[in-house]
Motif scaffolding. Structure first.
Motif: not given
Length: 130
Positions: A22-25, A27-31
């Motif tokens: 959840r954080f990397y996808r 919050v940071l917006g990575l796909s």
């Protein structure tokens, strides 16, 4: 002359797969490129796109904690290039992710700041030269 042409990926081990994903996808917006569960290792692996590189997010049962922050031997931190550091700091704050005060790199004159992922891994925002 080196045959190295680009950074392919950085591997990160998280303590809680869903929280880290959840954080990397979100919050940071990575796909998400792909994610798999490896039953033989009781391990999730999620490949996330960041520019032309990837972050491989893993979880393993009973992974030991990082010895200290940030001066332990090994990878010190992971830095992301951003176009507008103030906008990114505000966006992260909107997700409840605090950043350190923005500083100036004394050698390049560029602005940067640090924050952490859910497991305390030090991450950096580094503003691209204008």
């Amino acid at each position: 002359m080196s045959g190295l042409v680009a950074l392919h990926h950085v591997a990160i081990i998280g303590s809680d797969y869903d929280r880290s994903k959840r954080f990397y996808r979100d919050v940071l917006g990575l796909s998400v490129i792909r994610e798999v569960y490896r039953a033989e290792r009781q391990s999730w692996k999620c490949d996330l796109r960041v520019g032309s590189a990837q972050i491989e997010l893993f979880t393993f049962p009973d992974s030991p904690p990082r010895p200290s922050r940030p001066e332990a031997l090994g990878l010190r931190h992971l830095a992301f290039t951003v176009a507008d550091i103030d906008a990114e700091v505000a966006r992260l704050a909107g997700h409840g992710v605090p950043c350190e005060p923005v500083r100036i790199d004394e050698h390049t004159g560029q602005r940067f700041t640090f924050f952490t992922d859910p497991d305390g891994l030090p991450l950096e925002l580094y503003e691209a030269a204008s």
